[in-house]
Design a protein around this motif. Structure first.
Motif, PDB file in Angstrom:
ATOM      1  N   ALA A 315       0.869  -1.183   0.000  1.00 54.05           N
ATOM      2  CA  ALA A 315       0.000   0.000   0.000  1.00 54.05           C
ATOM      3  C   ALA A 315       0.898   1.221   0.000  1.00 54.05           C
ATOM      4  CB  ALA A 315      -0.896   0.001   1.224  1.00 54.05           C
ATOM      5  N   VAL A 316       0.670   2.129  -0.975  1.00 47.37           N
ATOM      6  CA  VAL A 316       1.499   3.330  -1.091  1.00 47.37           C
ATOM      7  C   VAL A 316       0.607   4.554  -1.088  1.00 47.37           C
ATOM      8  CG1 VAL A 316       3.337   2.142  -2.301  1.00 47.37           C
ATOM      9  CG2 VAL A 316       1.476   3.141  -3.611  1.00 47.37           C
ATOM     10  N   ALA A 317       1.195   5.692  -0.746  1.00 47.13           N
ATOM     11  CA  ALA A 317       0.420   6.922  -0.664  1.00 47.13           C
ATOM     12  C   ALA A 317       0.050   7.423  -2.041  1.00 47.13           C
ATOM     13  CB  ALA A 317       1.219   7.976   0.095  1.00 47.13           C
ATOM     14  N   ARG A 318       0.848   7.184  -3.040  1.00 46.22           N
ATOM     15  CA  ARG A 318       0.562   7.603  -4.402  1.00 46.22           C
ATOM     16  C   ARG A 318       1.178   6.599  -5.362  1.00 46.22           C
ATOM     17  NH1 ARG A 318       4.271  10.818  -2.107  1.00 46.22           N
ATOM     18  NH2 ARG A 318       6.314  11.047  -3.171  1.00 46.22           N
ATOM     19  N   GLU A 319       0.691   6.592  -6.563  1.00 44.23           N
ATOM     20  CA  GLU A 319       1.053   5.576  -7.544  1.00 44.23           C
ATOM     21  C   GLU A 319       2.536   5.641  -7.896  1.00 44.23           C
ATOM     22  OE1 GLU A 319      -0.406   3.930 -11.909  1.00 44.23           O
ATOM     23  OE2 GLU A 319      -1.520   5.526 -10.903  1.00 44.23           O
ATOM     24  N   ALA A 320       3.134   6.850  -7.880  1.00 46.90           N
ATOM     25  CA  ALA A 320       4.551   6.997  -8.253  1.00 46.90           C
ATOM     26  C   ALA A 320       5.467   6.228  -7.300  1.00 46.90           C
ATOM     27  CB  ALA A 320       4.932   8.466  -8.283  1.00 46.90           C
ATOM     28  N   LEU A 321       5.027   6.073  -6.026  1.00 49.27           N
ATOM     29  CA  LEU A 321       5.858   5.352  -5.071  1.00 49.27           C
ATOM     30  C   LEU A 321       5.967   3.875  -5.418  1.00 49.27           C
ATOM     31  CD1 LEU A 321       4.798   6.987  -1.680  1.00 49.27           C
ATOM     32  CD2 LEU A 321       6.983   7.194  -2.882  1.00 49.27           C
ATOM     33  N   ALA A 322       4.930   3.310  -6.037  1.00 55.44           N
ATOM     34  CA  ALA A 322       4.989   1.913  -6.468  1.00 55.44           C
ATOM     35  C   ALA A 322       6.084   1.730  -7.514  1.00 55.44           C
ATOM     36  CB  ALA A 322       3.645   1.457  -7.015  1.00 55.44           C
ATOM     37  N   THR A 323       6.159   2.714  -8.423  1.00 53.14           N
ATOM     38  CA  THR A 323       7.220   2.646  -9.445  1.00 53.14           C
ATOM     39  C   THR A 323       8.596   2.799  -8.805  1.00 53.14           C
ATOM     40  OG1 THR A 323       5.696   3.565 -11.084  1.00 53.14           O
ATOM     41  CG2 THR A 323       8.065   3.663 -11.563  1.00 53.14           C
ATOM     42  N   ASP A 324       8.717   3.718  -7.823  1.00 52.95           N
ATOM     43  CA  ASP A 324       9.987   3.903  -7.135  1.00 52.95           C
ATOM     44  C   ASP A 324      10.403   2.638  -6.389  1.00 52.95           C
ATOM     45  OD1 ASP A 324      10.013   6.467  -8.065  1.00 52.95           O
ATOM     46  OD2 ASP A 324       9.300   7.361  -6.181  1.00 52.95           O
ATOM     47  N   LEU A 325       9.427   1.953  -5.756  1.00 53.35           N
ATOM     48  CA  LEU A 325       9.734   0.727  -5.025  1.00 53.35           C
ATOM     49  C   LEU A 325      10.254  -0.338  -5.978  1.00 53.35           C
ATOM     50  CD1 LEU A 325       9.731  -1.045  -2.503  1.00 53.35           C
ATOM     51  CD2 LEU A 325       7.306  -1.540  -2.944  1.00 53.35           C
ATOM     52  N   ARG A 326       9.623  -0.469  -7.143  1.00 48.13           N
ATOM     53  CA  ARG A 326      10.059  -1.481  -8.110  1.00 48.13           C
ATOM     54  C   ARG A 326      11.490  -1.208  -8.568  1.00 48.13           C
ATOM     55  NH1 ARG A 326       6.886  -3.160 -13.699  1.00 48.13           N
ATOM     56  NH2 ARG A 326       8.460  -4.722 -14.367  1.00 48.13           N
ATOM     57  N   SER A 327      11.772   0.064  -8.839  1.00 49.34           N
ATOM     58  CA  SER A 327      13.125   0.413  -9.296  1.00 49.34           C
ATOM     59  C   SER A 327      14.162   0.141  -8.207  1.00 49.34           C
ATOM     60  CB  SER A 327      13.167   1.894  -9.700  1.00 49.34           C
ATOM     61  OG  SER A 327      12.279   2.132 -10.773  1.00 49.34           O
ATOM     62  N   ALA A 328      13.820   0.462  -6.933  1.00 45.41           N
ATOM     63  CA  ALA A 328      14.752   0.247  -5.828  1.00 45.41           C
ATOM     64  C   ALA A 328      15.020  -1.241  -5.620  1.00 45.41           C
ATOM     65  CB  ALA A 328      14.202   0.872  -4.551  1.00 45.41           C
ATOM     66  N   LEU A 329      13.977  -2.098  -5.752  1.00 44.23           N
ATOM     67  CA  LEU A 329      14.166  -3.544  -5.602  1.00 44.23           C
ATOM     68  C   LEU A 329      15.049  -4.111  -6.716  1.00 44.23           C
ATOM     69  CD1 LEU A 329      10.559  -4.624  -4.491  1.00 44.23           C
ATOM     70  CD2 LEU A 329      12.653  -4.648  -3.098  1.00 44.23           C
ATOM     71  N   GLN A 330      14.841  -3.619  -7.916  1.00 42.49           N
ATOM     72  CA  GLN A 330      15.675  -4.063  -9.034  1.00 42.49           C
ATOM     73  C   GLN A 330      17.138  -3.633  -8.829  1.00 42.49           C
ATOM     74  OE1 GLN A 330      13.521  -2.377 -12.354  1.00 42.49           O
ATOM     75  NE2 GLN A 330      12.325  -4.278 -12.689  1.00 42.49           N
ATOM     76  N   ALA A 331      17.319  -2.422  -8.295  1.00 43.88           N
ATOM     77  CA  ALA A 331      18.684  -1.965  -8.022  1.00 43.88           C
ATOM     78  C   ALA A 331      19.354  -2.803  -6.938  1.00 43.88           C
ATOM     79  CB  ALA A 331      18.672  -0.494  -7.616  1.00 43.88           C
ATOM     80  N   ALA A 332      18.532  -3.383  -6.046  1.00 46.82           N
ATOM     81  CA  ALA A 332      19.063  -4.236  -4.979  1.00 46.82           C
ATOM     82  C   ALA A 332      19.365  -5.649  -5.467  1.00 46.82           C
ATOM     83  CB  ALA A 332      18.096  -4.286  -3.809  1.00 46.82           C
ATOM     84  N   GLY A 333      19.099  -5.939  -6.758  1.00 51.01           N
ATOM     85  CA  GLY A 333      19.460  -7.231  -7.324  1.00 51.01           C
ATOM     86  C   GLY A 333      18.305  -8.196  -7.443  1.00 51.01           C
ATOM     87  N   PHE A 334      17.061  -7.737  -7.276  1.00 55.77           N
ATOM     88  CA  PHE A 334      15.902  -8.633  -7.393  1.00 55.77           C
ATOM     89  C   PHE A 334      15.272  -8.512  -8.769  1.00 55.77           C
ATOM     90  CE2 PHE A 334      16.079  -8.001  -2.764  1.00 55.77           C
ATOM     91  CZ  PHE A 334      15.953  -9.307  -2.318  1.00 55.77           C
ATOM     92  N   GLU A 335      14.656  -9.630  -9.169  1.00 56.81           N
ATOM     93  CA  GLU A 335      13.753  -9.569 -10.319  1.00 56.81           C
ATOM     94  C   GLU A 335      12.347  -9.268  -9.779  1.00 56.81           C
ATOM     95  OE1 GLU A 335      13.989 -13.178 -12.504  1.00 56.81           O
ATOM     96  OE2 GLU A 335      15.970 -12.737 -13.362  1.00 56.81           O
ATOM     97  N   VAL A 336      11.657  -8.330 -10.379  1.00 54.16           N
ATOM     98  CA  VAL A 336      10.369  -7.853  -9.842  1.00 54.16           C
ATOM     99  C   VAL A 336       9.288  -7.981 -10.915  1.00 54.16           C
ATOM    100  CG1 VAL A 336       9.129  -5.930  -8.786  1.00 54.16           C
ATOM    101  CG2 VAL A 336      11.604  -6.226  -8.367  1.00 54.16           C
ATOM    102  N   ARG A 337       8.190  -8.606 -10.519  1.00 55.47           N
ATOM    103  CA  ARG A 337       6.994  -8.629 -11.378  1.00 55.47           C
ATOM    104  C   ARG A 337       5.881  -7.913 -10.601  1.00 55.47           C
ATOM    105  NH1 ARG A 337       8.266 -14.043 -11.458  1.00 55.47           N
ATOM    106  NH2 ARG A 337       6.277 -14.566 -10.455  1.00 55.47           N
ATOM    107  N   ALA A 338       5.329  -6.882 -11.189  1.00 52.77           N
ATOM    108  CA  ALA A 338       4.306  -6.065 -10.508  1.00 52.77           C
ATOM    109  C   ALA A 338       2.924  -6.385 -11.075  1.00 52.77           C
ATOM    110  CB  ALA A 338       4.600  -4.582 -10.676  1.00 52.77           C
TER     111      ALA A 338
END
Length: 357
Positions: A315-338
């Motif tokens: 749950a995020v306060a705004r939709e842009a944070l979901a995109t930021d979370l996905r990018s941060a997880l990918q930068a941490a070395g994870f594969e992400v499917r949203a």
């Protein structure tokens, strides 16, 4: 048994005296055939004798000092002379001086007839040293005179001049025989010194070689034994450590489980505990580390899948944070499917699935 061989002079050729122990000396002319050791006797007129006080610490020092004495008393160049030093146990030491070329000629002539003399003694030095005055004797047909510090051929005018008119005492045959034996046994002056010293052949000491070989073999075996003992100790220690490691490993297995391969069974249990992939604990810790860096992002649910994937309810306060979370997880070395995110009640919610590549 020793053979005296008298080197030729101007008046005679080779002569010899057989000094067989316990018998009267026999004499003869020419070269004797004998297996006994030979001692050569140099003619009195060929060797000049001196007496001087010399250093007795080494033969080299004594010879060097003797050459200085000879240089002052000789007209011939010192380089052409052979100087030998003896010892009679008195204060002054005898010095024999002879031409080096003469020494070479004597030794070469003797070698030609198969003789290598153990010593070359000037004829006067075969006579005993008198306490006073002079002694005389006939050696190989020639007269020789010896004094306390003089030795020369017996010639009427020369003898009277040197002795100052004092008549030398003539040695009887018994005294002469004793003197010859003593002179040969321990020569007071041997001309075979320095460049003319007799070369001795060194015999191989086979018993010593065998002892050294046995000693070397013993040292080698001892060294080998030390290495073997060290290897056994290391092997025993390694076995003990391995047994201890197995015992500790058994404590990490479920009670009652049959142990066949501790390492493999511990790996299997560890994989079962942490889960597939990177494991539940490691994956969840990494995801929460990323989420803490993004204010306004909240994880509302977790579901760890059997294949090692972690499903996140977010749950995020705004939709842009979901995109930021996905990018941060990918930068941490994870594969992400949203999944699909929806808005409701002032929040944006949805799901993401993360996994290690």
């Amino acid at each position: 048994m020793t053979m005296l061989i008298f080197l030729p002079s101007a008046q005679r050729g080779y002569r010899w005296i057989d000094l067989t122990e316990g018998a009267m000396p026999r004499e003869g002319d020419g070269i004797p055939t004998s297996g006994a050791p030979f001692v050569a006797v140099a003619p009195a007129e060929a060797v000049t004798l001196h007496w001087a006080t010399l250093p007795d610490r080494s033969i080299a020092q004594a010879t060097a000092a003797a050459r200085i004495v000879v240089a002052e008393a000789s007209a011939a160049p010192l380089g052409e002379l052979h100087v030998a030093v003896g010892d009679e146990g008195t204060g002054e030491r005898p010095i024999g001086v002879v031409a080096a070329a003469q020494m070479q000629e004597w030794l070469a002539a003797l070698a030609a007839v198969g003789i290598d003399p153990v010593a070359i003694i000037p004829a006067p030095m075969l006579l005993p040293r008198p306490d006073e005055g002079y002694v005389r004797a006939q050696l190989a047909g020639e007269g020789v005179v010896r004094g306390t510090a003089a030795g020369f051929a017996d010639e009427a005018r020369l003898t009277e001049l040197v002795t100052g008119g004092t008549a030398p005492t003539t040695l009887d045959r018994a005294s002469l025989t004793t003197a010859l034996a003593d002179a040969v046994a321990a020569p007071a002056l041997d001309l075979r010194q320095g460049a003319f010293a007799r070369r001795t052949r060194r015999a191989i000491d086979w018993p010593l070689i065998r002892r050294l070989a046995m000693l070397g073999a013993g040292i080698l075996l001892l060294t080998l034994a030390i290495d073997v003992v060290r290897i056994i100790r290391y092997s025993t220690g390694a076995d003990a450590l391995e047994a201890r490691a197995d015992a500790l490993g058994r404590t990490g297995l479920p009670r009652g489980e049959t142990v066949t391969d501790v390492d493999r069974q511990l790996d299997e249990r560890l994989s079962a505990v942490r889960g597939p992939g990177a494991g539940f604990t490691a994956t969840t810790a990494a995801v929460y580390s990323v989420v803490r860096t993004l204010p306004g992002v909240e994880i509302t649910g977790l579901d760890f899948q059997p294949n090692g994937e972690l499903r996140l309810s977010i749950a995020v306060a705004r939709e842009a944070l979901a995109t930021d979370l996905r990018s941060a997880l990918q930068a941490a070395g994870f594969e992400v499917r949203a999944g699909v995110f929806q808005s409701g009640s002032g929040r944006v919610t949805g799901e993401m699935t993360v996994s290690r590549p």
